[in-house]
Design a protein around this motif. Structure first.
Motif, short mmCIF file in Angstrom:
data_model
loop_
_atom_site.label_atom_id
_atom_site.label_comp_id
_atom_site.label_asym_id
_atom_site.label_seq_id
_atom_site.Cartn_x
_atom_site.Cartn_y
_atom_site.Cartn_z
N VAL A 107 40.16 47.39 51.85
CA VAL A 107 40.24 47.96 50.52
C VAL A 107 41.43 48.89 50.43
N LEU A 108 42.25 48.72 49.40
CA LEU A 108 43.39 49.59 49.15
C LEU A 108 43.12 50.52 47.97
N ARG A 132 44.87 40.56 47.33
CA ARG A 132 43.80 39.93 46.56
C ARG A 132 43.19 40.96 45.64
N VAL A 133 42.75 40.53 44.48
CA VAL A 133 42.01 41.37 43.55
C VAL A 133 40.67 40.71 43.34
N SER A 135 38.70 38.15 38.83
CA SER A 135 39.59 38.24 39.98
C SER A 135 41.00 37.80 39.61
N SER A 136 41.98 38.27 40.39
CA SER A 136 43.38 37.96 40.13
C SER A 136 44.08 37.56 41.41
N LYS A 137 45.21 36.88 41.24
CA LYS A 137 46.08 36.54 42.36
C LYS A 137 47.28 37.47 42.34
N ARG A 160 33.76 47.01 34.54
CA ARG A 160 34.78 46.05 34.99
C ARG A 160 35.37 46.45 36.34
N LYS A 161 34.52 46.71 37.30
CA LYS A 161 34.98 47.13 38.63
C LYS A 161 35.79 46.04 39.30
N LYS A 162 36.94 46.45 39.85
CA LYS A 162 37.78 45.54 40.60
C LYS A 162 38.29 46.27 41.84
N THR A 163 38.56 45.49 42.88
CA THR A 163 39.01 46.05 44.14
C THR A 163 40.30 45.35 44.55
N LEU A 164 41.31 46.14 44.90
CA LEU A 164 42.56 45.61 45.43
C LEU A 164 42.45 45.61 46.95
#
Length: 162
Positions: free
Chosen positions: A49-50, A28-29, A15-17, A38-42
């Protein structure tokens, strides 16, 4: 507007900030632990969800990632480039998206020949730390998704896991 995208120091799913320069949360990520791609959601701050970002799997030599809309429809493919002109190539897009330059000096990103921002990676930090410079009137969310895809590709090419 300057936006900071930085990986959390400790995170199960990568996750990321996403913050402004004053440290205020903008997006949020959310990463998914134990994901081959490596699925990530913005997400916006309300949890909507964007974009969805995932690596192409399997890969052997050149790594790539997909940026998808909130429904999972592929918007584009981001892949490593071995040429000396730029680090990443954007393919299979509805729009003409160009990335020019290197991430160390600042990659200029344009959509349909209109400048939409610059992505720079800061190397002085202990974790991955990107600075986005987004002109007034431009939507920063695609650039944030592009940063996440580039970070995923870089981590995969370095053999890092989340």
């Amino acid at each position: 507007m300057k936006i900071i995208v930085k990986n959390k120091f400790v995170s199960w799913g990568g996750s990321s900030k996403v913050e402004d320069t004053s440290g205020n949360a903008l997006y949020r990520v959310k990463g998914k632990a134990f994901s081959w791609t490596r699925k990530k959601t913005l997400l916006d701050l309300n949890g909507n969800v964007l974009y969805r970002i995932r690596n192409k799997w399997p890969t052997v030599f050149l790594h790539s990632a997909f940026i998808c809309d909130r429904d999972g429809n592929k918007i584009c493919k981001v892949k490593q480039n071995l040429s000396f002109k730029q680090n990443y190539i954007i393919e299979e897009t509805r729009d003409n998206i160009q990335v020019n330059g290197y991430i160390l000096n600042g990659m200029q990103v344009s959509r349909n020949n209109q400048y939409i921002g610059t992505i720079t990676k800061e190397f002085w930090a202990l974790r991955d730390y990107f600075v986005l410079d987004v002109p007034d009137g431009q939507d920063p969310t695609f650039l944030i998704a592009l940063v996440i895809a580039i970070d995923n590709i870089h981590d995969k090419s370095q053999g890092q896991s989340h």
